[in-house]
Design an enzyme around this catalytic site. Structure first.
Site, PDB file in Angstrom:
ATOM      1  N   GLU A   1       1.105  -1.007   0.033  1.00 18.05           N
ATOM      2  CA  GLU A   1       0.311  -0.135  -0.088  1.00 18.05           C
ATOM      3  C   GLU A   1       0.570   1.394   0.326  1.00 18.05           C
ATOM      4  O   GLU A   1       1.423   1.069   0.898  1.00 18.05           O
ATOM      5  CB  GLU A   1      -1.005   0.412   1.089  1.00 18.05           C
ATOM      6  CG  GLU A   1      -1.557   1.621   0.852  1.00 18.05           C
ATOM      7  CD  GLU A   1      -3.430   0.653   2.066  1.00 18.05           C
ATOM      8  OE1 GLU A   1      -3.925   2.004   1.807  1.00 18.05           O
ATOM      9  OE2 GLU A   1      -3.582  -0.578   2.687  1.00 18.05           O
TER      10      GLU A   1
ATOM     11  N   GLU B   1       4.295   5.117   3.868  1.00 16.85           N
ATOM     12  CA  GLU B   1       3.607   7.002   4.109  1.00 16.85           C
ATOM     13  C   GLU B   1       4.735   7.313   4.741  1.00 16.85           C
ATOM     14  O   GLU B   1       5.583   7.355   6.381  1.00 16.85           O
ATOM     15  CB  GLU B   1       2.535   5.889   5.676  1.00 16.85           C
ATOM     16  CG  GLU B   1       2.159   6.982   5.916  1.00 16.85           C
ATOM     17  CD  GLU B   1       1.723   8.287   4.836  1.00 16.85           C
ATOM     18  OE1 GLU B   1       1.576   9.619   5.374  1.00 16.85           O
ATOM     19  OE2 GLU B   1       0.307   7.205   4.633  1.00 16.85           O
TER      20      GLU B   1
ATOM     21  N   ASP C   1       9.068   7.355   1.337  1.00 20.37           N
ATOM     22  CA  ASP C   1       8.700   7.557   0.050  1.00 20.37           C
ATOM     23  C   ASP C   1       8.495   5.848  -0.411  1.00 20.37           C
ATOM     24  O   ASP C   1       9.711   4.562  -0.518  1.00 20.37           O
ATOM     25  CB  ASP C   1       9.959   7.828  -1.111  1.00 20.37           C
ATOM     26  CG  ASP C   1      10.107   7.953  -2.067  1.00 20.37           C
ATOM     27  OD1 ASP C   1       8.312   7.445  -2.925  1.00 20.37           O
ATOM     28  OD2 ASP C   1       9.987   8.718  -2.839  1.00 20.37           O
TER      29      ASP C   1
ATOM     30  N   ASP D   1      -2.418  12.294  -2.541  1.00 17.25           N
ATOM     31  CA  ASP D   1      -2.583  13.885  -2.648  1.00 17.25           C
ATOM     32  C   ASP D   1      -2.850  14.267  -4.271  1.00 17.25           C
ATOM     33  O   ASP D   1      -1.945  13.901  -5.099  1.00 17.25           O
ATOM     34  CB  ASP D   1      -1.235  14.828  -2.106  1.00 17.25           C
ATOM     35  CG  ASP D   1      -1.525  16.079  -2.147  1.00 17.25           C
ATOM     36  OD1 ASP D   1      -2.050  16.963  -3.081  1.00 17.25           O
ATOM     37  OD2 ASP D   1      -1.358  16.929  -1.088  1.00 17.25           O
TER      38      ASP D   1
ATOM     39  N   LYS E   1      -3.161  21.623  -9.427  1.00 18.29           N
ATOM     40  CA  LYS E   1      -2.839  22.793 -10.286  1.00 18.29           C
ATOM     41  C   LYS E   1      -1.807  21.601 -11.648  1.00 18.29           C
ATOM     42  O   LYS E   1      -0.832  21.298 -11.320  1.00 18.29           O
ATOM     43  CB  LYS E   1      -1.801  23.769  -9.311  1.00 18.29           C
ATOM     44  CG  LYS E   1      -2.143  24.659  -8.614  1.00 18.29           C
ATOM     45  CD  LYS E   1      -1.917  25.763  -7.751  1.00 18.29           C
ATOM     46  CE  LYS E   1      -2.189  26.723  -6.522  1.00 18.29           C
ATOM     47  NZ  LYS E   1      -1.447  27.358  -6.048  1.00 18.29           N
TER      48      LYS E   1
ATOM     49  N   THR F   1     -12.174   4.580   4.436  1.00 18.22           N
ATOM     50  CA  THR F   1     -11.412   5.179   5.587  1.00 18.22           C
ATOM     51  C   THR F   1     -11.939   6.431   5.563  1.00 18.22           C
ATOM     52  O   THR F   1     -12.783   6.728   5.403  1.00 18.22           O
ATOM     53  CB  THR F   1      -9.840   4.734   4.176  1.00 18.22           C
ATOM     54  OG1 THR F   1      -9.951   6.457   3.438  1.00 18.22           O
ATOM     55  CG2 THR F   1      -9.127   4.108   3.292  1.00 18.22           C
TER      56      THR F   1
ATOM     57  N   GLU G   1     -12.287   8.856   3.504  1.00 21.31           N
ATOM     58  CA  GLU G   1     -13.064   8.577   2.180  1.00 21.31           C
ATOM     59  C   GLU G   1     -14.667   9.083   2.792  1.00 21.31           C
ATOM     60  O   GLU G   1     -15.574   9.693   1.902  1.00 21.31           O
ATOM     61  CB  GLU G   1     -13.581   7.334   1.421  1.00 21.31           C
ATOM     62  CG  GLU G   1     -14.744   6.944   0.953  1.00 21.31           C
ATOM     63  CD  GLU G   1     -14.430   5.358   0.304  1.00 21.31           C
ATOM     64  OE1 GLU G   1     -16.120   5.283   0.215  1.00 21.31           O
ATOM     65  OE2 GLU G   1     -13.401   5.332   0.760  1.00 21.31           O
TER      66      GLU G   1
END
Length: 226
Positions: free
Chosen positions: A57, A82, A109, A131, A135, A205, A208
Site C-alpha cells: 500500500e 507512508e 517514499d 494527494d 494545479k 477509510t 473517504e
C-alpha cells in the site's frame, strides 16, 4: 516529463501535532520491530522470515485499510509506505491493537521500497486517495504518472491487481489517461457500478468518509496486471 520516479522528493510536513505518551511509546517500541530494513534487497523471507504472497500500500493514511486487509489474509505479507509520522502512528495503533504480525512499515517514499523488491513479486498494490496536486504545474508530483506506474507493473505478478481510489475529478481524469496509456494493465471496470460502488473487500477509510461527508463522489478503479 519528470515525475515522482525521477524527482525523488517528498512534499508536505513529515510530522503534525506532538505525540501523546502512548503514541511515542509505540514509535519507540513497535516501529523498529516492524520497519522495513533500511538497506539491501527485499523479499518475503527478508521481511517476514518465510516465503508468502506480498501486498503493498502506497500512502496508507492512518492505516485502517491496510490493517483490515492484513487481518483478512494473515498468511500474506503487507508492506505499507507512508511519509508522515501521524499516519505511521495510526497504523502502529492498529497493529498493536489487533496483534497483526504480517505488516511491515516504511516511513518514507514508497518508490524507495518498490525498487528494492524482486520483479513480479507483488500480488496486490493499492494507491488510495493520494494527494491530487490540483494545479497543472504540479502534475509531475502525482504518483499516477508513467514512471511510478511502470515501476508498479515491473514489481507485480501477472494477474495481480492494482487498485486506485480518489474523490478528486481532476485526478481521476488524469489517472485514467495515464492508465489507458499503459500496456501493462487491463481495466476491470465494465459498467458504471464497477467504479462508482466500493467493492465489499475495499473498506472505507476515514479520508473517504470525510470526502463523502462533503458531498464528493468517490471513484474505485481496479486494474489487472497483464
Amino acid at each position: 516529463m519528470n515525475d515522482p520516479l525521477t524527482i525523488r522528493r517528498l512534499y508536505g510536513r513529515r510530522q503534525g501535532h506532538k505525540l501523546r505518551p502512548g503514541q511515542a511509546e509505540l514509535v519507540e517500541r513497535l516501529l523498529p520491530e516492524i520497519s522495513v530494513p533500511d538497506d539491501g534487497p527485499l523479499d518475503a523471507a527478508a521481511l517476514f522470515g518465510a516465503d508468502r504472497p506480498l501486498e503493498f500500500e502506497i500512502g496508507f493514511g492512518k492505516g485502517e485499510h491496510m490493517a483490515w486487509q492484513a487481518a483478512q489474509r494473515p498468511d500474506h505479507g503487507f508492506i505499507g509506505c507512508e511519509p508522515f509520522l501521524d499516519g505511521v502512528v495510526g497504523a502502529l495503533v492498529k497493529v498493536d491493537e489487533f496483534d497483526l504480525a504480517n505488516i511491515r512499515i516504511h516511513m518514507g517514499d514508497a518508490i524507495e521500497v518498490l525498487q528494492r523488491l524482486p520483479d513480479a513479486s507483488l500480488e496486490r498494490v493499492w494507491l488510495l486517495h493520494p494527494d491530487p496536486w490540483r494545479k497543472a504545474r504540479h502534475a509531475k508530483r502525482r504518483f499516477m504518472n508513467a514512471g511510478p506506474i511502470g515501476l508498479i507493473a515491473q514489481k507485480m505478478k501477472p494477474g495481480g491487481e492494482f487498485r486506485f481510489g480518489t474523490d478528486h475529478p481532476v485526478y481521476v481524469r488524469w489517472a485514467m489517461m495515464v492508465m489507458n496509456q499503459s500496456a501493462d494493465f487491463e481495466w476491470l471496470g465494465e459498467t458504471p457500478t464497477d467504479f462508482l460502488v466500493r467493492p465489499d473487500d475495499w473498506p472505507e477509510t476515514r479520508y473517504e468518509a470525510k470526502a463523502r461527508s462533503k458531498g464528493h463522489e468517490v471513484w474505485y478503479f481496479r486494474y489487472r496486471r497483464r
